[in-house]
Design an enzyme around this catalytic site. Structure first.
Site, short mmCIF file in Angstrom:
data_model
loop_
_atom_site.label_atom_id
_atom_site.label_comp_id
_atom_site.label_asym_id
_atom_site.label_seq_id
_atom_site.Cartn_x
_atom_site.Cartn_y
_atom_site.Cartn_z
N LYS A 66 48.78 -19.73 49.55
CA LYS A 66 48.05 -18.87 50.66
C LYS A 66 48.69 -19.84 51.67
O LYS A 66 48.24 -19.59 53.12
CB LYS A 66 46.70 -19.11 50.58
CG LYS A 66 45.62 -18.25 49.83
CD LYS A 66 44.30 -18.74 49.48
CE LYS A 66 43.55 -17.49 48.58
NZ LYS A 66 42.60 -17.86 48.30
N ASP A 103 37.85 -16.16 53.12
CA ASP A 103 36.75 -16.96 52.05
C ASP A 103 35.99 -16.72 52.31
O ASP A 103 34.79 -17.03 51.88
CB ASP A 103 38.03 -17.57 51.52
CG ASP A 103 39.57 -16.65 50.84
OD1 ASP A 103 39.07 -15.92 49.89
OD2 ASP A 103 39.73 -17.68 50.68
#
Ligand code: ATR
Length: 279
Positions: A66, A103
């Site tokens: 990420k 998220d």
């Protein structure tokens, strides 16, 4: 032309994202695909750096890529910038690689759907853990205007580092202070791996926790963790971790395929069945 998206990271074999996006593609009759592409860490810089060569319209990014993916982007949304990590990428009309982090939105979307009004008057939350998932939750809570987000982690320094990242509305505290902290909070979130199948239990005394405090666990195997079971038994509102997994996929699907999908009981049952348990 068929639009292709994928989950990328390492490993990706056990990802449930293809199931979720595949369900939505079929539901909406979209001619597209969502694949699994293993991108080991040593190949990550080249993969995201040359994303235009992949033939994908966009992708999800999972651990451990990420941060590398965020660094490869031409532009980041607020969440990805604040977290220093991107989980959703796409190419814009000019061919620039854009990175987002959904998220935190998934965390919020799940609570909005399962506990409507959960954030009304919520001013204080305790977040257990200081890893990638904690970053998303802290960002999400601060973006909803929670006044004080207390970060509690086994390794105190990591909580202190996150506090510096997120600023004055966050506070780092020691694990030993938990019992006192839960006594005055409106929300308790577990982002650690404690309580997950095969991991040690999360031992935390809930005696002082106000009955109105929301308890949520990002662990979803088991679906009802011992923390959630104890909280539910004493009357606290609870939300499980499976919802966040499904809701973080919503903005990504919309971005790549042009339709905002819904998180339904049917989808939840599908993912639960795949996790090997009855709905
Ligand atoms: P994620 O991306 O899912 O957040 P991570 O970055 O590996 O995963 O973070 C895992 C979190 O679980 C960390 O906060 C970790 O605490 P440390 O920073 O002290 O390692 C926490 N964690 C894992 N095992 C733990 C344990 N046995 N006791 C307490 N905390 C634990």
């Amino acid at each position: 032309m068929k639009r292709r998206a994928a989950i990328t990271g390492f490993p990706v074999a056990h990802s449930r994202s293809p199931l979720i996006h595949g369900h939505w593609l079929a539901e909406h009759g979209i001619e597209g695909s969502y694949e699994k592409i293993a991108v080991p860490p040593d190949a990550a810089q080249a993969f995201y750096g040359d994303f235009r060569e992949s033939g994908l319209v966009g992708c999800n990014v999972t651990v451990p890529n990420k941060e590398v993916a965020a660094a490869a982007c031409d532009e980041l949304d607020d969440a990805a910038r604040a977290m220093g990590a991107a989980n959703t990428l796409w190419l814009d009309d000019a061919g620039r690689l854009i990175g987002a982090n959904t998220d935190g939105l998934g965390f919020l979307g799940n609570l909005d759907q399962t506990l409507p009004g959960w954030d009304n008057g919520l001013s204080h939350a305790v977040v257990l853990g200081a890893g990638g998932a904690a970053r998303a939750v802290i960002w999400a809570l601060l973006s909803r205007g929670v006044k004080t987000v207390v970060i509690v982690n086994r390794t105190y320094q990591k909580a202190a580092d996150l506090q510096v990242r997120f600023g004055t509305d966050s506070v780092a505290r020691h694990w030993e202070d938990l019992e006192e902290l839960v006594g005055k909070t409106g929300m308790l979130v577990n982002t650690t791996s404690l309580g997950m199948s095969g991991q040690p239990p999360l031992e935390i005394d809930l005696r002082n926790l106000p009955e109105s405090a929301i308890v949520t666990d990002l662990v979803y195997v088991p679906l009802e963790t011992p923390l959630l079971a104890r909280a539910r038994a004493r009357g606290n509102p609870v939300a499980d971790g499976l919802g966040m997994l499904m809701h973080q996929a919503v903005p990504a699907f919309e971005r790549w395929f042009g339709v905002r999908p819904r998180v339904t009981e049917e989808l939840r049952a599908l993912v639960l069945a795949d996790l090997g348990r009855a709905p």
